[in-house]
Motif scaffolding. Structure first.
Motif, PDB file in Angstrom:
ATOM      1  N   GLY A  48       8.030  10.635  -0.195  1.00 13.35           N
ATOM      2  CA  GLY A  48       7.088  10.171  -1.199  1.00 13.35           C
ATOM      3  C   GLY A  48       6.444   8.858  -0.792  1.00 13.35           C
ATOM      4  O   GLY A  48       5.266   8.631  -1.042  1.00 13.35           O
ATOM      5  N   ASP A  49       7.196   7.979  -0.136  1.00 13.69           N
ATOM      6  CA  ASP A  49       6.643   6.715   0.338  1.00 13.69           C
ATOM      7  C   ASP A  49       5.518   6.951   1.336  1.00 13.69           C
ATOM      8  O   ASP A  49       4.534   6.224   1.361  1.00 13.69           O
ATOM      9  N   ALA A  50       5.667   7.982   2.180  1.00  8.73           N
ATOM     10  CA  ALA A  50       4.638   8.281   3.177  1.00  8.73           C
ATOM     11  C   ALA A  50       3.330   8.643   2.481  1.00  8.73           C
ATOM     12  O   ALA A  50       2.253   8.298   2.956  1.00  8.73           O
ATOM     13  N   LEU A  51       3.418   9.326   1.344  1.00  9.54           N
ATOM     14  CA  LEU A  51       2.213   9.692   0.609  1.00  9.54           C
ATOM     15  C   LEU A  51       1.523   8.457   0.039  1.00  9.54           C
ATOM     16  O   LEU A  51       0.309   8.429  -0.095  1.00  9.54           O
ATOM     17  N   ALA A  52       2.281   7.430  -0.290  1.00 15.49           N
ATOM     18  CA  ALA A  52       1.721   6.207  -0.850  1.00 15.49           C
ATOM     19  C   ALA A  52       0.807   5.510   0.145  1.00 15.49           C
ATOM     20  O   ALA A  52      -0.076   4.757  -0.252  1.00 15.49           O
ATOM     21  N   CYS A  53       0.979   5.758   1.429  1.00 12.01           N
ATOM     22  CA  CYS A  53       0.129   5.123   2.438  1.00 12.01           C
ATOM     23  C   CYS A  53      -1.314   5.581   2.310  1.00 12.01           C
ATOM     24  O   CYS A  53      -2.218   4.888   2.772  1.00 12.01           O
ATOM     25  N   GLY A  54      -1.540   6.729   1.690  1.00  9.92           N
ATOM     26  CA  GLY A  54      -2.905   7.208   1.499  1.00  9.92           C
ATOM     27  C   GLY A  54      -3.703   6.301   0.581  1.00  9.92           C
ATOM     28  O   GLY A  54      -4.931   6.307   0.620  1.00  9.92           O
ATOM     29  N   THR A 103      -7.446  -0.357   3.794  1.00 14.47           N
ATOM     30  CA  THR A 103      -7.986  -0.620   5.135  1.00 14.47           C
ATOM     31  C   THR A 103      -7.108   0.033   6.190  1.00 14.47           C
ATOM     32  O   THR A 103      -5.929   0.331   5.940  1.00 14.47           O
ATOM     33  N   PRO A 104      -7.642   0.243   7.381  1.00 16.97           N
ATOM     34  CA  PRO A 104      -6.825   0.800   8.463  1.00 16.97           C
ATOM     35  C   PRO A 104      -5.580  -0.046   8.753  1.00 16.97           C
ATOM     36  O   PRO A 104      -4.509   0.499   9.016  1.00 16.97           O
ATOM     37  N   ALA A 105      -5.705  -1.354   8.669  1.00 16.23           N
ATOM     38  CA  ALA A 105      -4.557  -2.232   8.919  1.00 16.23           C
ATOM     39  C   ALA A 105      -3.480  -2.031   7.852  1.00 16.23           C
ATOM     40  O   ALA A 105      -2.282  -1.999   8.172  1.00 16.23           O
ATOM     41  N   GLU A 106      -3.891  -1.877   6.597  1.00 12.93           N
ATOM     42  CA  GLU A 106      -2.922  -1.633   5.522  1.00 12.93           C
ATOM     43  C   GLU A 106      -2.244  -0.281   5.703  1.00 12.93           C
ATOM     44  O   GLU A 106      -1.045  -0.150   5.488  1.00 12.93           O
ATOM     45  N   ARG A 107      -3.026   0.724   6.089  1.00 10.78           N
ATOM     46  CA  ARG A 107      -2.454   2.053   6.333  1.00 10.78           C
ATOM     47  C   ARG A 107      -1.436   1.997   7.471  1.00 10.78           C
ATOM     48  O   ARG A 107      -0.366   2.588   7.377  1.00 10.78           O
ATOM     49  N   LEU A 108      -1.776   1.284   8.522  1.00  9.36           N
ATOM     50  CA  LEU A 108      -0.859   1.162   9.657  1.00  9.36           C
ATOM     51  C   LEU A 108       0.412   0.435   9.248  1.00  9.36           C
ATOM     52  O   LEU A 108       1.519   0.892   9.558  1.00  9.36           O
ATOM     53  N   ASN A 109       0.280  -0.678   8.539  1.00  6.19           N
ATOM     54  CA  ASN A 109       1.466  -1.419   8.085  1.00  6.19           C
ATOM     55  C   ASN A 109       2.347  -0.550   7.208  1.00  6.19           C
ATOM     56  O   ASN A 109       3.571  -0.550   7.336  1.00  6.19           O
ATOM     57  N   CYS A 110       1.726   0.200   6.315  1.00  8.27           N
ATOM     58  CA  CYS A 110       2.479   1.078   5.427  1.00  8.27           C
ATOM     59  C   CYS A 110       3.206   2.151   6.236  1.00  8.27           C
ATOM     60  O   CYS A 110       4.402   2.382   6.039  1.00  8.27           O
TER      61      CYS A 110
END
Length: 162
Positions: free
Chosen positions: A29-35, A39-46
């Protein structure tokens, strides 16, 4: 459905004992939260944070499975042990596979800002699959060990046959 480890192993639910795996579904479920990252940087950090959590869970689960494999080895007749050593070899091979497969997937996005994100998501995806595999292995080993204990208990209470 992707490639799965240990498919076809008959496993019934374990009603007793302590479950050794951490909650895999919560990490998915945490992986889905990355959506929701903007920003690309936030997605990468997540994605990196989610992978780091699942990798830590994998380490714990592997250690628990290795302990059980050692117990299984101890219950086997002399010359038939090797479960723990085999598990160690398979884990090393699996880590090499995961890293290579995800690097390969990253090449599909080479030169884009998504490459590292894709690799991290792949690493998490394959790590979650391995966690499920280790969970099934733990259950099968526990069932086998419990079955052997039950068999020993039955033999202790059998009356001698005349």
């Amino acid at each position: 459905m992707g490639r799965r480890c240990c498919d076809g192993v008959p496993v019934r639910m374990l009603c007793t004992g302590v479950m050794l795996l951490l909650p895999v579904a919560a990490m998915a479920g945490d992986a889905l939260a990355c959506g929701a990252a903007a920003t690309p940087a936030e997605r990468l950090n997540c994605a990196e944070d989610v992978f780091r959590e699942s990798d830590e869970s994998l380490s714990s689960s592997f250690a628990a499975t290795l302990l059980l494999a050692g117990r299984l080895d101890g219950s086997l007749p002399k010359g038939q042990s090797g479960a723990a050593a085999s598990l160690m070899r398979s884990q090393r091979a699996w880590v090499d596979y995961r890293d290579s497969a995800c690097t390969s997937r990253g090449f599909l996005f080479r030169g884009t800002e998504d490459e590292t994100f894709i690799v991290s998501r792949c690493m998490n995806e394959l790590t979650l699959e391995r966690l499920h595999c280790l969970d099934r292995m733990q259950k099968v080993i526990l069932l086998r060990l419990e079955g052997e204990q039950a068999d020993k208990g039955k033999s202790a209470f059998r009356s001698p046959v005349n």
